[in-house]
Design a protein around this motif. Structure first.
Motif, PDB file in Angstrom:
ATOM      1  N   GLU A  26     -28.302 -28.778  30.333  1.00 26.75           N
ATOM      2  CA  GLU A  26     -27.086 -28.281  30.963  1.00 26.75           C
ATOM      3  C   GLU A  26     -25.886 -28.918  30.270  1.00 26.75           C
ATOM      4  O   GLU A  26     -25.663 -30.128  30.359  1.00 26.75           O
ATOM      5  CB  GLU A  26     -27.094 -28.626  32.444  1.00 26.75           C
ATOM      6  CG  GLU A  26     -25.802 -28.317  33.175  1.00 26.75           C
ATOM      7  CD  GLU A  26     -25.368 -26.880  33.018  1.00 26.75           C
ATOM      8  OE1 GLU A  26     -24.231 -26.672  32.543  1.00 26.75           O
ATOM      9  OE2 GLU A  26     -26.170 -25.974  33.354  1.00 26.75           O
ATOM     10  N   ARG A  27     -25.116 -28.096  29.580  1.00 27.09           N
ATOM     11  CA  ARG A  27     -24.064 -28.603  28.707  1.00 27.09           C
ATOM     12  C   ARG A  27     -23.013 -29.417  29.449  1.00 27.09           C
ATOM     13  O   ARG A  27     -22.545 -30.451  28.957  1.00 27.09           O
ATOM     14  CB  ARG A  27     -23.410 -27.428  27.978  1.00 27.09           C
ATOM     15  CG  ARG A  27     -22.589 -27.816  26.777  1.00 27.09           C
ATOM     16  CD  ARG A  27     -22.406 -26.630  25.849  1.00 27.09           C
ATOM     17  NE  ARG A  27     -23.712 -26.114  25.417  1.00 27.09           N
ATOM     18  CZ  ARG A  27     -23.871 -25.155  24.503  1.00 27.09           C
ATOM     19  NH1 ARG A  27     -22.824 -24.615  23.941  1.00 27.09           N
ATOM     20  NH2 ARG A  27     -25.078 -24.755  24.152  1.00 27.09           N
TER      21      ARG A  27
ATOM     22  N   LEU B 221     -22.123 -37.063  30.755  1.00 30.26           N
ATOM     23  CA  LEU B 221     -22.829 -38.304  30.421  1.00 30.26           C
ATOM     24  C   LEU B 221     -22.219 -38.970  29.192  1.00 30.26           C
ATOM     25  O   LEU B 221     -21.953 -40.185  29.193  1.00 30.26           O
ATOM     26  CB  LEU B 221     -24.307 -38.007  30.167  1.00 30.26           C
ATOM     27  CG  LEU B 221     -25.199 -37.820  31.391  1.00 30.26           C
ATOM     28  CD1 LEU B 221     -26.512 -37.162  31.004  1.00 30.26           C
ATOM     29  CD2 LEU B 221     -25.474 -39.160  32.070  1.00 30.26           C
ATOM     30  N   LEU B 222     -21.988 -38.172  28.140  1.00 37.95           N
ATOM     31  CA  LEU B 222     -21.448 -38.742  26.910  1.00 37.95           C
ATOM     32  C   LEU B 222     -20.002 -39.198  27.090  1.00 37.95           C
ATOM     33  O   LEU B 222     -19.608 -40.236  26.551  1.00 37.95           O
ATOM     34  CB  LEU B 222     -21.553 -37.713  25.787  1.00 37.95           C
ATOM     35  CG  LEU B 222     -22.980 -37.420  25.313  1.00 37.95           C
ATOM     36  CD1 LEU B 222     -22.994 -36.228  24.357  1.00 37.95           C
ATOM     37  CD2 LEU B 222     -23.587 -38.644  24.626  1.00 37.95           C
ATOM     38  N   ALA B 223     -19.224 -38.443  27.855  1.00 38.23           N
ATOM     39  CA  ALA B 223     -17.837 -38.852  28.096  1.00 38.23           C
ATOM     40  C   ALA B 223     -17.785 -40.163  28.865  1.00 38.23           C
ATOM     41  O   ALA B 223     -16.987 -41.057  28.552  1.00 38.23           O
ATOM     42  CB  ALA B 223     -17.093 -37.752  28.858  1.00 38.23           C
ATOM     43  N   GLY B 224     -18.650 -40.289  29.882  1.00 41.02           N
ATOM     44  CA  GLY B 224     -18.700 -41.538  30.631  1.00 41.02           C
ATOM     45  C   GLY B 224     -19.113 -42.706  29.762  1.00 41.02           C
ATOM     46  O   GLY B 224     -18.552 -43.805  29.851  1.00 41.02           O
TER      47      GLY B 224
ATOM     48  N   LEU C 139     -33.095 -28.003  19.893  1.00 43.30           N
ATOM     49  CA  LEU C 139     -32.058 -27.025  19.567  1.00 43.30           C
ATOM     50  C   LEU C 139     -30.964 -27.010  20.636  1.00 43.30           C
ATOM     51  O   LEU C 139     -29.776 -26.881  20.317  1.00 43.30           O
ATOM     52  CB  LEU C 139     -32.675 -25.636  19.418  1.00 43.30           C
ATOM     53  CG  LEU C 139     -33.593 -25.450  18.208  1.00 43.30           C
ATOM     54  CD1 LEU C 139     -34.231 -24.063  18.220  1.00 43.30           C
ATOM     55  CD2 LEU C 139     -32.818 -25.672  16.905  1.00 43.30           C
ATOM     56  N   SER C 140     -31.379 -27.157  21.890  1.00 45.04           N
ATOM     57  CA  SER C 140     -30.392 -27.211  22.969  1.00 45.04           C
ATOM     58  C   SER C 140     -29.506 -28.441  22.826  1.00 45.04           C
ATOM     59  O   SER C 140     -28.277 -28.361  22.969  1.00 45.04           O
ATOM     60  CB  SER C 140     -31.097 -27.218  24.325  1.00 45.04           C
ATOM     61  OG  SER C 140     -30.172 -27.292  25.380  1.00 45.04           O
ATOM     62  N   ALA C 141     -30.120 -29.585  22.539  1.00 43.10           N
ATOM     63  CA  ALA C 141     -29.341 -30.816  22.343  1.00 43.10           C
ATOM     64  C   ALA C 141     -28.411 -30.686  21.147  1.00 43.10           C
ATOM     65  O   ALA C 141     -27.235 -31.091  21.199  1.00 43.10           O
ATOM     66  CB  ALA C 141     -30.280 -32.003  22.170  1.00 43.10           C
ATOM     67  N   LYS C 142     -28.920 -30.119  20.066  1.00 45.62           N
ATOM     68  CA  LYS C 142     -28.115 -29.956  18.849  1.00 45.62           C
ATOM     69  C   LYS C 142     -26.894 -29.077  19.128  1.00 45.62           C
ATOM     70  O   LYS C 142     -25.770 -29.405  18.719  1.00 45.62           O
ATOM     71  CB  LYS C 142     -28.984 -29.340  17.752  1.00 45.62           C
ATOM     72  CG  LYS C 142     -28.310 -29.190  16.390  1.00 45.62           C
ATOM     73  CD  LYS C 142     -29.345 -28.749  15.365  1.00 45.62           C
ATOM     74  CE  LYS C 142     -28.713 -28.602  13.980  1.00 45.62           C
ATOM     75  NZ  LYS C 142     -27.802 -27.429  13.912  1.00 45.62           N
TER      76      LYS C 142
ATOM     77  N   GLU D 121     -23.000 -30.384  18.937  1.00 53.10           N
ATOM     78  CA  GLU D 121     -22.066 -29.742  18.013  1.00 53.10           C
ATOM     79  C   GLU D 121     -20.805 -29.279  18.736  1.00 53.10           C
ATOM     80  O   GLU D 121     -19.709 -29.297  18.169  1.00 53.10           O
ATOM     81  CB  GLU D 121     -22.748 -28.558  17.326  1.00 53.10           C
ATOM     82  CG  GLU D 121     -23.765 -28.980  16.286  1.00 53.10           C
ATOM     83  CD  GLU D 121     -24.501 -27.801  15.672  1.00 53.10           C
ATOM     84  OE1 GLU D 121     -24.336 -26.662  16.187  1.00 53.10           O
ATOM     85  OE2 GLU D 121     -25.235 -28.007  14.687  1.00 53.10           O
ATOM     86  N   GLU D 122     -20.951 -28.878  19.984  1.00 53.18           N
ATOM     87  CA  GLU D 122     -19.793 -28.434  20.754  1.00 53.18           C
ATOM     88  C   GLU D 122     -18.994 -29.607  21.312  1.00 53.18           C
ATOM     89  O   GLU D 122     -17.762 -29.543  21.430  1.00 53.18           O
ATOM     90  CB  GLU D 122     -20.246 -27.555  21.914  1.00 53.18           C
ATOM     91  CG  GLU D 122     -19.102 -27.041  22.782  1.00 53.18           C
ATOM     92  CD  GLU D 122     -19.600 -26.177  23.922  1.00 53.18           C
ATOM     93  OE1 GLU D 122     -19.379 -26.574  25.087  1.00 53.18           O
ATOM     94  OE2 GLU D 122     -20.206 -25.131  23.647  1.00 53.18           O
ATOM     95  N   ILE D 123     -19.687 -30.704  21.633  1.00 52.18           N
ATOM     96  CA  ILE D 123     -19.055 -31.811  22.345  1.00 52.18           C
ATOM     97  C   ILE D 123     -18.419 -32.840  21.419  1.00 52.18           C
ATOM     98  O   ILE D 123     -17.321 -33.342  21.700  1.00 52.18           O
ATOM     99  CB  ILE D 123     -20.093 -32.509  23.245  1.00 52.18           C
ATOM    100  CG1 ILE D 123     -20.532 -31.579  24.376  1.00 52.18           C
ATOM    101  CG2 ILE D 123     -19.557 -33.825  23.795  1.00 52.18           C
ATOM    102  CD1 ILE D 123     -21.743 -32.071  25.123  1.00 52.18           C
ATOM    103  N   ARG D 124     -19.085 -33.152  20.313  1.00 51.41           N
ATOM    104  CA  ARG D 124     -18.671 -34.297  19.514  1.00 51.41           C
ATOM    105  C   ARG D 124     -17.242 -34.138  19.004  1.00 51.41           C
ATOM    106  O   ARG D 124     -16.794 -33.029  18.702  1.00 51.41           O
ATOM    107  CB  ARG D 124     -19.623 -34.532  18.343  1.00 51.41           C
ATOM    108  CG  ARG D 124     -19.607 -33.467  17.277  1.00 51.41           C
ATOM    109  CD  ARG D 124     -20.507 -33.845  16.123  1.00 51.41           C
ATOM    110  NE  ARG D 124     -20.006 -35.028  15.450  1.00 51.41           N
ATOM    111  CZ  ARG D 124     -20.611 -35.585  14.400  1.00 51.41           C
ATOM    112  NH1 ARG D 124     -21.753 -35.106  13.950  1.00 51.41           N
ATOM    113  NH2 ARG D 124     -20.091 -36.640  13.832  1.00 51.41           N
ATOM    114  N   PRO D 125     -16.535 -35.246  18.895  1.00 50.90           N
ATOM    115  CA  PRO D 125     -15.136 -35.176  18.450  1.00 50.90           C
ATOM    116  C   PRO D 125     -15.030 -34.782  16.977  1.00 50.90           C
ATOM    117  O   PRO D 125     -15.960 -34.937  16.213  1.00 50.90           O
ATOM    118  CB  PRO D 125     -14.641 -36.611  18.677  1.00 50.90           C
ATOM    119  CG  PRO D 125     -15.861 -37.469  18.696  1.00 50.90           C
ATOM    120  CD  PRO D 125     -16.954 -36.598  19.241  1.00 50.90           C
TER     121      PRO D 125
END
Length: 264
Positions: free
Chosen positions: A198-199, A205-208, A253-256, A260-264
């Motif tokens: 779930e994106r 999680l990563l932002a926190g 593939l879901s994680a990738k 790709e969408e999230i990383r700065p």
């Protein structure tokens, strides 16, 4: 947690005396998964979780877990309060089993993941890594390593509203690549029924986590592969061998795509 070993009234009294719990008002067995025997002791001093270790734990293992919780609590990270005997021991032996006592943790285990709870969890994971890994090492590929909790699944984290109220079960603490534990957290907390992530939960999680510790370039590149590795471990442990390759590839593939969408 579960009840595999019954305690007599004398056993309960010995534990209460050793840990200075005061006069007991109730003793309740907790039947809830796990491989250890767990009781809730109530007294005038409060509520306490008493664990009888069925799986061959050594006093050193529990002492290290206690020291970890004491370090984290000192840094303001929510962990159970540790109780020690008059001589400072973390454990005693009762009914032939090693016994340890900690304070009751408020809150409840997660019933439904939300972005707010995942953001709070990501922050908590980073604070654990930061506090335990004051002198952090790097492997040749540039991935920071250090002490990790080792079992940050849904059984071991409690929430009150949107905030983490307690992290338990530090017996699995070990040194590892930090992004490997974060990948395990992403898998356990953000995977959906169809095996994808779930994106919005991954993003939270990563932002926190990055509110406390920023991931480096090598970690951003590696996180999808570590999520796949975590999935392969979980699926193999659950006996999902016939579709293991397809299932892990779907998670990867879901994680990738998420990264790709999230990383700065």
């Amino acid at each position: 947690m579960a009840v595999f070993t019954d305690l007599s009234e004398a056993d309960c009294g010995r534990i209460a005396t050793a840990y200075r719990l005061g006069s007991l008002t109730s003793v309740i067995g907790i039947a809830d998964g796990d491989a250890e025997t767990t009781y809730l002791f109530r007294s005038g001093r409060g509520e306490f979780i008493v664990t009888l270790f069925e799986s061959g734990a050594e006093p050193f293992d529990v002492e290290r877990a206690f020291q970890t919780m004491e370090t984290l609590s000192g840094a303001g990270i929510p962990c159970p309060a540790t109780l020690r005997t008059d001589v400072g021991a973390a454990t005693i032996t009762v009914a032939g089993k090693l016994v340890a006592v900690v304070g009751f943790v408020p809150g409840s285990r997660l019933s439904e993941a939300t972005p707010g709870k995942c953001h709070a969890l990501g922050t908590c994971v980073a604070r654990i890594h930061q506090t335990l890994g004051r002198s952090r090492n790097r492997v040749p590929l540039g991935l920071p390593t250090g002490p990790v909790h080792g079992a940050l699944n849904r059984d071991n984290v409690f929430f009150v509203d949107e905030m983490v109220s307690g992290v338990i079960n530090f017996r699995f603490r070990h040194n590892d690549v930090l992004i490997a534990e974060l990948a395990e957290v992403i898998l356990h907390w953000a995977v959906t029924a169809d095996g994808t992530l779930e994106r919005t939960l991954v993003r939270a999680l990563l932002a926190g986590y990055e509110d406390i510790r920023s991931l480096n370039e090598a970690e951003w590149r590696a996180v999808s592969a570590f999520v796949m590795a975590a999935a392969a471990t979980v699926f193999a442990r659950d006996g999902r061998l016939t579709d293991l390759e397809a299932a892990t590839q779907r998670v990867f593939l879901s994680a990738k795509n998420c990264i790709e969408e999230i990383r700065p």
